[in-house]
Scaffold this motif. Structure first.
Motif, PDB file in Angstrom:
ATOM      1  N   LYS A  18      -7.972 -50.267 -60.829  1.00 25.09           N
ATOM      2  CA  LYS A  18      -8.787 -50.630 -59.284  1.00 25.09           C
ATOM      3  C   LYS A  18      -8.808 -50.417 -58.376  1.00 25.09           C
ATOM      4  O   LYS A  18      -8.682 -50.306 -57.393  1.00 25.09           O
ATOM      5  N   THR A  19      -9.354 -48.954 -58.737  1.00 25.27           N
ATOM      6  CA  THR A  19      -9.751 -47.975 -57.368  1.00 25.27           C
ATOM      7  C   THR A  19     -10.937 -47.097 -57.094  1.00 25.27           C
ATOM      8  O   THR A  19     -11.317 -46.291 -56.567  1.00 25.27           O
ATOM      9  N   ARG A 137      -3.359 -46.870 -55.922  1.00 27.92           N
ATOM     10  CA  ARG A 137      -2.662 -47.887 -55.354  1.00 27.92           C
ATOM     11  C   ARG A 137      -1.241 -48.720 -54.903  1.00 27.92           C
ATOM     12  O   ARG A 137      -0.790 -48.139 -56.075  1.00 27.92           O
ATOM     13  N   LYS A 138      -1.301 -48.782 -53.755  1.00 25.89           N
ATOM     14  CA  LYS A 138       0.206 -49.961 -53.349  1.00 25.89           C
ATOM     15  C   LYS A 138       0.621 -50.891 -54.501  1.00 25.89           C
ATOM     16  O   LYS A 138      -0.201 -51.375 -54.618  1.00 25.89           O
ATOM     17  N   SER A 140       1.547 -53.690 -53.817  1.00 26.96           N
ATOM     18  CA  SER A 140       0.894 -55.148 -53.317  1.00 26.96           C
ATOM     19  C   SER A 140      -0.745 -54.860 -53.385  1.00 26.96           C
ATOM     20  O   SER A 140      -1.372 -55.759 -53.491  1.00 26.96           O
ATOM     21  N   ASP A 141      -1.049 -54.447 -53.372  1.00 29.77           N
ATOM     22  CA  ASP A 141      -2.639 -53.965 -52.900  1.00 29.77           C
ATOM     23  C   ASP A 141      -3.033 -53.856 -54.567  1.00 29.77           C
ATOM     24  O   ASP A 141      -4.092 -55.420 -55.500  1.00 29.77           O
ATOM     25  N   SER A 145      -4.722 -57.281 -58.379  1.00 26.41           N
ATOM     26  CA  SER A 145      -6.134 -56.951 -58.629  1.00 26.41           C
ATOM     27  C   SER A 145      -6.074 -56.821 -60.340  1.00 26.41           C
ATOM     28  O   SER A 145      -7.197 -58.010 -61.029  1.00 26.41           O
ATOM     29  N   ASP A 189      -7.050 -45.829 -50.092  1.00 26.08           N
ATOM     30  CA  ASP A 189      -7.448 -46.620 -48.600  1.00 26.08           C
ATOM     31  C   ASP A 189      -8.750 -46.596 -48.211  1.00 26.08           C
ATOM     32  O   ASP A 189      -9.248 -45.666 -46.982  1.00 26.08           O
ATOM     33  N   LYS A 267      -4.282 -63.384 -53.836  1.00 29.66           N
ATOM     34  CA  LYS A 267      -2.136 -62.462 -52.706  1.00 29.66           C
ATOM     35  C   LYS A 267      -1.054 -62.991 -53.612  1.00 29.66           C
ATOM     36  O   LYS A 267      -1.630 -63.931 -53.679  1.00 29.66           O
ATOM     37  N   GLU A 297       5.974 -49.868 -49.219  1.00 26.26           N
ATOM     38  CA  GLU A 297       6.242 -50.888 -48.955  1.00 26.26           C
ATOM     39  C   GLU A 297       7.396 -51.736 -48.099  1.00 26.26           C
ATOM     40  O   GLU A 297       8.419 -50.840 -48.621  1.00 26.26           O
TER      41      GLU A 297
END
Length: 360
Positions: A18-19, A137-138, A140-141, A145, A189, A267, A297
């Protein structure tokens, strides 16, 4: 022994899930605006599965090789290895790029065979320098996903974050094998990409001829409403009809049908993210040290809103019973319509039956 004239550089994009990997790969496969550079010619956009399959501990259980006999597995791997080496030795370029999301998982699925070390040895035969790159990705991201992808295509029926938390420690193993100076990790980002273009960011960071995306792979995300309905259906698995060989095709059609329901973004709550981090504290602290404090985070950066547990997600799904009744049509006419998650699951199964009937 044949002396191989090594090329200058191999860039291995290991594509954390997911990047934006698909956008990078689709565009590189179309062609590269830099005469020095070739996208490895394996005849496919994504190199991950064909290459990782050389090294997996249990080839017959690896989905790319599923259903093949030992002889067929050997033949398929040999064909792909020949294609890869032919690309490496082909004249006309000094830089080769290979890319695939599955590389991120190579340390896990090729552990017993020392797959990562063997992969590096292969590349060292043909290139003077090998660099590994990945967008990161963090939690939370990537957790929403990753969960969404599993709900869509893997029948996930639990909010146990252990099932969809991708461990950053895999990146550490690449650093250990390829060397700190040869592994580059970049924060995913999109707001910081030049003109919002990941390919332009990718090529610029690597010192290649800057190239813009001709194809932008559309985000395949679905709404919170659709996710809640699918999750509820998977959770009540005992009520599912078995569609046999048609199951995967019908499941795909179901996901596409539910794209039309709702508009809210899915989310997780800040509390859910914090629990996932706490359960993977050592892994998380390592990636923060590598990526820097900006990657961390904080309570302020985490949303107070969002899904926190299974009950909450399934209760949310009951709001859309009227939508499901409409989609099921006559297949739902004898169904008792209680305002419960069980009714949601029964209606989804009726929709699957309708899809099976309509696409005989």
């Amino acid at each position: 022994m044949e002396v191989i004239q090594k090329k200058e550089l191999c860039i291995v994009h290991i594509g954390m899930p997911k990047t934006g990997s698909s956008t990078i790969e689709e565009n590189l496969f179309l062609g590269i605006d830099d005469a020095r550079v070739r996208y490895a010619n394996l005849g496919v956009v994504n190199h991950g599965e064909p290459i990782v399959s050389f090294y997996v501990d249990n080839p017959s259980s690896f989905y790319y090789l599923s259903g093949l006999s030992a002889d067929d597995i050997f033949a398929k791997n040999q064909k792909n290895m020949d294609l890869l080496i032919n690309s490496f030795v082909a004249i006309g370029n000094q830089i080769e790029i290979i890319s695939g999301e599955t590389f991120f998982h190579l340390p896990d699925i090729c552990r017993k065979n020392n797959g990562l070390e063997k992969f590096k040895s292969l590349l060292d035969r043909f290139f003077s320098k090998v660099v590994v790159v990945a967008y990161v990705r963090k939690p939370s991201d990537f957790l929403p996903s990753s969960f969404q992808q599993r709900v869509k295509y893997h029948n996930t029926k639990t909010l146990n974050h252990a099932e969809f938390y991708h461990r950053y420690i895999n990146l550490k193993k690449f650093i250990e094998v390829f060397g700190t100076e040869n592994v580059h990790l970049w924060n995913f980002d999109p707001k910081q990409f030049p003109d919002g273009d990941i390919l332009l960011d990718f090529t610029t960071r690597l010192g290649l001829q800057p190239q813009r995306s001709k194809i932008k792979v559309v985000n395949e995300s679905i709404t919170k409403e659709a996710i809640s309905i699918l999750f509820t259906y998977h959770f009540h698995e005992n009520g599912k009809t078995d569609f046999g060989v048609r199951q995967n095709n019908l499941s795909f059609q179901l996901v596409e049908l539910f794209r039309k329901i709702g508009s809210e973004k899915f989310k997780f709550s800040g509390q859910f993210i914090q629990r996932a981090i706490a359960a993977n504290q050592e892994d998380y602290e390592w990636i923060v040290r590598v990526m820097g404090e900006d990657f961390k985070e904080t309570p302020e950066s985490l949303s107070a809103e969002g899904v926190d547990n299974e009950h909450e997600l399934m209760h949310y799904a009951t709001q859309f019973i009227p939508n499901l009744v409409e989609l099921a049509g006559d297949f739902a006419k004898d169904l008792k319509l209680d305002d419960t998650p069980q009714t949601v699951a029964r209606l989804v199964d009726k929709i699957m039956l309708r899809l099976a009937h309509d696409h005989r």
